[in-house]
Design an enzyme around this catalytic site. Structure first.
Site, PDB file in Angstrom:
ATOM      1  N   HIS A   1      -6.979  -4.493  -1.247  1.00  0.00           N
ATOM      2  CA  HIS A   1      -5.905  -5.731  -1.314  1.00  0.00           C
ATOM      3  C   HIS A   1      -6.242  -6.614  -2.606  1.00  0.00           C
ATOM      4  O   HIS A   1      -6.086  -7.735  -2.617  1.00  0.00           O
ATOM      5  CB  HIS A   1      -6.363  -6.744  -0.116  1.00  0.00           C
ATOM      6  CG  HIS A   1      -6.014  -5.691   1.174  1.00  0.00           C
ATOM      7  ND1 HIS A   1      -7.030  -5.374   1.990  1.00  0.00           N
ATOM      8  CD2 HIS A   1      -4.851  -5.811   1.854  1.00  0.00           C
ATOM      9  CE1 HIS A   1      -6.598  -4.747   3.043  1.00  0.00           C
ATOM     10  NE2 HIS A   1      -5.214  -5.289   3.118  1.00  0.00           N
TER      11      HIS A   1
ATOM     12  N   HIS B   1       0.918  -1.086   0.319  1.00  0.00           N
ATOM     13  CA  HIS B   1      -0.027   0.145   0.147  1.00  0.00           C
ATOM     14  C   HIS B   1       0.705   1.204  -0.312  1.00  0.00           C
ATOM     15  O   HIS B   1       0.350   2.324   0.273  1.00  0.00           O
ATOM     16  CB  HIS B   1      -0.887  -0.004   1.062  1.00  0.00           C
ATOM     17  CG  HIS B   1      -1.704  -1.198   1.417  1.00  0.00           C
ATOM     18  ND1 HIS B   1      -2.612  -1.735   0.465  1.00  0.00           N
ATOM     19  CD2 HIS B   1      -1.647  -2.113   2.454  1.00  0.00           C
ATOM     20  CE1 HIS B   1      -3.267  -2.850   0.740  1.00  0.00           C
ATOM     21  NE2 HIS B   1      -2.593  -3.067   2.155  1.00  0.00           N
TER      22      HIS B   1
END
Lengths: 214, 330
Positions: free
Chosen positions: B218, B56
């Site tokens: 995700h 991320h």
């Protein structure tokens, strides 16, 4: 008749679980890709490899130390939701088993029940949420029922494994209510839950280890 | 899979080595995967720790530094870090005034941070926790794990980090974090899936003419899939659920965030669309971020975050920050 299992059998179980998880690594990850984040196979493989490496370096002689070591290693090497859940399962099993070198059917049943309760306390899952609970709960119930019906520990473990597999399959149509799959809503239906799938492997390898030791 | 890697299992540590080389102002522990400020905060101040799966970036390691995080714990790609590592970070940065854990609402993160807080408590470290759950794509929290924690995490880490830096106590910092969480909402979409290095192929198949609306960070599929639409229509689909969830009339901080593989030209184009829609709804954008702040590896797509602010939140937002991912006033 198998009346008791020794810590060797527990080590054999853990080793078989490691091998089976590694064999099914891609399948578990595929199941997780469909409704989660595509890491269940790799996480469990990494965690179980760490567990067996640690046991190879010197396995504790008592069930409590052995199972707690498995639990701590899983907690500190798996990550995700599976680390705390599988870790808690083994930690609670160890706490309940106590400092003994052999477990009889009642002691194993109590340990499994405590492990299941630990998972519920941590994950707050209920039947039908489409989680590992849906395989583990029927497995532990089946183990207890078999023992109550006079079965030996080996037959009871086989009954538990069959119930876990059925529980895994029953997650197929469910809409997930816990974990990352729950974000998919209705789209999570039609896929097996990866946690239930690895749980079925856990009970299958337990039955195989006990059968192999008798 | 085409990626700039050596071996999938080495991605995290090799990337952290690069972080350490590129940023001498950070201290990177390659054993525990914990990133801390090289110059520790003064004794007696609350420390702020966040973390989660990797992939991320710049979240969270890129937000470590004066005015924001004291430590970030990097898990494996898309996998939350383990409790012992979170605890190691907590212990490393505690300055005797307690530690705030900023946790994104994903089951794995919540469980691991919960166990870490238990471990820290056993060592006498006071831990406060805020679970960020800003994602309006997840509608029914009674039958899910609750709303996911996504883009608002960036804004919250900045604001709460400033409060901790100026010496607010743990209770105030926790209350502030909860207030920020209550006033911000996000919604995301994807044009492509991402590819997790260990998996080697895209997490989901998304045909060329389709898009996913309501994705998380995700690569988990979104709430629904539909034919690809022009940016103006996509902006509407992201902004409407946000405005439908909370009354945002008044001053706000707005972030248009890229998921990793969307170029800046498209993000600015989206920002113009989003800004027009918000203005129409009476939202006054007082500050903004446009760029890649909380990504999903190589996913193409974007998310929109809106945070309602008052003078106090704005003052904390404007306070100096000096991190690899956000820097001003310092």
């Amino acid at each position: 008749m198998t009346d008791t299992i020794a810590t060797d059998t527990l080590v054999d179980w853990i080793t078989r679980f490691r091998d089976a998880v590694a064999d099914k690594r891609d399948w578990l990850t595929e199941l997780d890709s469909a409704i989660g984040d595509a890491d269940h196979g790799s996480n469990m493989t990494r965690g179980m490899a760490a567990v067996v490496d640690k046991l190879d370096a010197g396995a504790p002689a008592t069930a409590d130390e052995l199972l707690k070591s498995v639990g701590m290693t899983l907690v500190s090497s798996v990550g995700g939701a599976s680390g705390p859940l599988y870790g808690t399962l083994f930690l609670r099993m160890g706490m309940t088993a106590g400092a003994v070198s052999e477990l009889d059917a009642a002691a194993l049943a109590a340990a499994l029940r405590a492990g299941l309760d630990g998972i519920v306390a941590r994950g707050k899952a209920e039947a039908g949420d489409k989680t590992m609970f849906d395989a583990m709960n029927p497995a532990v119930d089946a183990f207890d029922a078999a023992i109550a019906g006079g079965a030996d520990i080996s037959s009871a473990a086989r009954a538990a494994a069959d119930a876990a597999a059925a529980g895994r399959d029953a997650t197929l149509p469910l809409v997930a209510r816990k974990g990352r799959a729950s974000y998919l809503g209705e789209r999570s239906a039609g896929h097996l839950d990866p946690g239930a799938a690895s749980t079925a492997i856990l009970f299958d390898t337990l039955a195989a280890a006990i059968a192999g030791s008798s | 899979m085409k990626k700039l890697i050596n071996a999938p299992e080495d991605v995290l540590v090799e990337s952290l080595k690069g972080v350490a080389l590129a940023h001498p102002e950070l201290s990177v522990d390659l054993e525990t995967h914990v990133i801390t400020r090289a110059d520790a905060k003064a004794q007696g101040k609350v420390a702020v720790v966040s973390g989660g799966g990797s992939g991320h970036e710049p979240l969270h390691g890129g937000f470590v530094g004066p005015g924001m995080l004291d430590a970030a714990v990097a898990g494996e790609v898309f996998t939350s870090p383990t409790p012992d590592r979170v605890q190691a970070a907590t212990k490393a940065v505690d300055r005797g005034a307690g530690v705030l854990h900023i946790v994104k609402n994903y089951t794995g993160d919540v469980l691991n941070f919960e166990m870490a807080a238990e471990l820290a408590a056993m060592e006498g470290i006071e831990v406060g926790t805020v679970v960020v759950d800003d994602d309006v794509a997840v509608q029914d929290s009674l039958y899910t794990a609750g709303r996911r924690g996504v883009g608002l995490t960036v804004l919250l880490e900045k604001i709460v980090g400033a409060a901790a830096e100026e010496g607010q106590d743990l209770a105030s910092v926790v209350a502030l974090a909860q207030r920020v969480n209550g006033q911000g909402r996000s919604m995301g979409m994807a044009l492509t899936s991402c590819t997790v290095p260990a998996a080697g192929k895209p997490t989901f198949d998304l045909p060329e003419d389709q898009m996913e609306i309501g994705i998380g960070i995700h690569g988990e599929p979104g709430r629904h899939r539909e034919p690809l639409a022009p940016a103006s229509e996509i902006a509407r689909q992201l902004v409407e659920p946000i405005l439908g969830d909370l009354d945002f009339a008044g001053p706000a901080i707005v972030m248009v965030n890229g998921m990793g593989a969307t170029p800046q030209i498209e993000l600015y184009l989206m920002y113009a669309e989003v800004a027009a829609l918000l203005e129409e709804a009476g939202v006054q954008i007082v500050r903004n971020l446009v760029g890649n702040y909380i990504t999903s590896l190589d996913m193409a797509g974007c998310s929109v975050t809106v945070l309602k602010v008052d003078d106090e939140l704005l003052r904390l937002w404007d306070a100096p920050v000096n991190t690899p991912g956000l820097r001003w006033g310092a």
